[in-house]
Design a protein around this motif. Sequence first.
Motif, PDB file in Angstrom:
ATOM      1  N   LEU A 145      11.388   8.786   2.838  1.00 18.75           N
ATOM      2  CA  LEU A 145      10.258   9.538   2.305  1.00 18.75           C
ATOM      3  C   LEU A 145       9.339   9.922   3.443  1.00 18.75           C
ATOM      4  O   LEU A 145       9.383   9.329   4.523  1.00 18.75           O
ATOM      5  CB  LEU A 145       9.512   8.749   1.227  1.00 18.75           C
ATOM      6  CG  LEU A 145       8.844   7.425   1.598  1.00 18.75           C
ATOM      7  CD1 LEU A 145       7.449   7.640   2.185  1.00 18.75           C
ATOM      8  CD2 LEU A 145       8.738   6.549   0.369  1.00 18.75           C
ATOM      9  N   LEU A 146       8.519  10.928   3.185  1.00 17.73           N
ATOM     10  CA  LEU A 146       7.484  11.341   4.120  1.00 17.73           C
ATOM     11  C   LEU A 146       6.143  10.895   3.569  1.00 17.73           C
ATOM     12  O   LEU A 146       5.911  10.963   2.361  1.00 17.73           O
ATOM     13  CB  LEU A 146       7.458  12.866   4.279  1.00 17.73           C
ATOM     14  CG  LEU A 146       8.722  13.524   4.816  1.00 17.73           C
ATOM     15  CD1 LEU A 146       8.531  15.042   4.846  1.00 17.73           C
ATOM     16  CD2 LEU A 146       9.080  13.001   6.185  1.00 17.73           C
ATOM     17  N   CYS A 147       5.264  10.446   4.456  1.00 16.88           N
ATOM     18  CA  CYS A 147       3.914  10.092   4.007  1.00 16.88           C
ATOM     19  C   CYS A 147       2.915  10.409   5.110  1.00 16.88           C
ATOM     20  O   CYS A 147       3.274  10.574   6.272  1.00 16.88           O
ATOM     21  CB  CYS A 147       3.827   8.622   3.607  1.00 16.88           C
ATOM     22  SG  CYS A 147       3.829   7.441   4.964  1.00 16.88           S
ATOM     23  N   LYS A 148       1.678  10.483   4.715  1.00 13.87           N
ATOM     24  CA  LYS A 148       0.594  10.668   5.675  1.00 13.87           C
ATOM     25  C   LYS A 148       0.299   9.318   6.340  1.00 13.87           C
ATOM     26  O   LYS A 148       0.613   8.264   5.792  1.00 13.87           O
ATOM     27  CB  LYS A 148      -0.638  11.223   4.972  1.00 13.87           C
ATOM     28  CG  LYS A 148      -0.379  12.610   4.417  1.00 13.87           C
ATOM     29  CD  LYS A 148      -1.590  13.201   3.775  1.00 13.87           C
ATOM     30  CE  LYS A 148      -1.233  14.579   3.230  1.00 13.87           C
ATOM     31  NZ  LYS A 148      -2.376  15.254   2.644  1.00 13.87           N
ATOM     32  N   THR A 149      -0.306   9.371   7.503  1.00 13.84           N
ATOM     33  CA  THR A 149      -0.559   8.138   8.252  1.00 13.84           C
ATOM     34  C   THR A 149      -1.398   7.142   7.460  1.00 13.84           C
ATOM     35  O   THR A 149      -1.217   5.933   7.610  1.00 13.84           O
ATOM     36  CB  THR A 149      -1.240   8.439   9.603  1.00 13.84           C
ATOM     37  OG1 THR A 149      -2.442   9.190   9.371  1.00 13.84           O
ATOM     38  CG2 THR A 149      -0.321   9.235  10.524  1.00 13.84           C
ATOM     39  N   THR A 150      -2.268   7.632   6.600  1.00  9.98           N
ATOM     40  CA  THR A 150      -3.118   6.724   5.815  1.00  9.98           C
ATOM     41  C   THR A 150      -2.331   5.927   4.781  1.00  9.98           C
ATOM     42  O   THR A 150      -2.849   4.941   4.250  1.00  9.98           O
ATOM     43  CB  THR A 150      -4.231   7.514   5.090  1.00  9.98           C
ATOM     44  OG1 THR A 150      -3.619   8.543   4.291  1.00  9.98           O
ATOM     45  CG2 THR A 150      -5.190   8.150   6.075  1.00  9.98           C
ATOM     46  N   LEU A 151      -1.099   6.327   4.478  1.00  7.25           N
ATOM     47  CA  LEU A 151      -0.296   5.637   3.472  1.00  7.25           C
ATOM     48  C   LEU A 151       0.831   4.790   4.061  1.00  7.25           C
ATOM     49  O   LEU A 151       1.623   4.211   3.311  1.00  7.25           O
ATOM     50  CB  LEU A 151       0.278   6.644   2.474  1.00  7.25           C
ATOM     51  CG  LEU A 151      -0.768   7.309   1.574  1.00  7.25           C
ATOM     52  CD1 LEU A 151      -0.145   8.424   0.762  1.00  7.25           C
ATOM     53  CD2 LEU A 151      -1.414   6.274   0.675  1.00  7.25           C
ATOM     54  N   ILE A 152       0.905   4.680   5.374  1.00  5.40           N
ATOM     55  CA  ILE A 152       1.953   3.878   6.000  1.00  5.40           C
ATOM     56  C   ILE A 152       1.916   2.446   5.473  1.00  5.40           C
ATOM     57  O   ILE A 152       2.943   1.887   5.082  1.00  5.40           O
ATOM     58  CB  ILE A 152       1.840   3.909   7.540  1.00  5.40           C
ATOM     59  CG1 ILE A 152       2.197   5.307   8.056  1.00  5.40           C
ATOM     60  CG2 ILE A 152       2.733   2.836   8.170  1.00  5.40           C
ATOM     61  CD1 ILE A 152       1.923   5.503   9.542  1.00  5.40           C
ATOM     62  N   GLY A 153       0.748   1.819   5.432  1.00  4.54           N
ATOM     63  CA  GLY A 153       0.625   0.434   4.958  1.00  4.54           C
ATOM     64  C   GLY A 153       1.061   0.266   3.519  1.00  4.54           C
ATOM     65  O   GLY A 153       1.694  -0.730   3.159  1.00  4.54           O
TER      66      GLY A 153
END
Length: 183
Positions: A145-153
């Motif tokens: 999946l792809l996510c924004k850096t704020t959602l890595i955690g």
Amino acid sequence: MRGSWLLALLATVRPLASMSLPPLSFSRLALEDVPAAFALEEASYPADEAATFDKLRMRQAQAGEFFYGGYSTDGLLKAFVCGTLTADDTLTEDSMSTHEPSGTTLCIHSVVTASEMRRQGVGSWMMKAYVAKVAEETRVRRILLLCKTTLIGFYEGAGFTNLGESDVEHGSDVWMLMEQRLS
């Protein structure tokens, strides 16, 4: 005593782990629920990132075994996650628009929770339930999946590993590629 005010404050905050989830059931999303999924998608993503109604309908029609919803006790769609299969080694612009039934890599495209259900553990519960169903019921070997850096955690908490910046350009933000191996 130093810091006692902080300990007193923390004692009054109910930890997320002890909070109970809103009562939701998790099942495959039916064709008639695609309009509700689209409404959630539009409300949750910027216009240049949201899937179109036609893309969601295609995902449900061609990859319905990978399109699940979280439903309230009154049957309303409150959250959903969907994806398609690819035979490619990584998530690409093309794999975001097609479904290759023979593929063994699942590309998750949308993870959406209704605004009133956010910050209650619903997203984490849904991702873990989704991954468990995929691992149990399909021949998928890995999930991307792809996510924004704020959602890595958030995604790391659901068992995904950050593979770094993706080459995919979708909207105006940088996207990170996340992976979970199932076999």
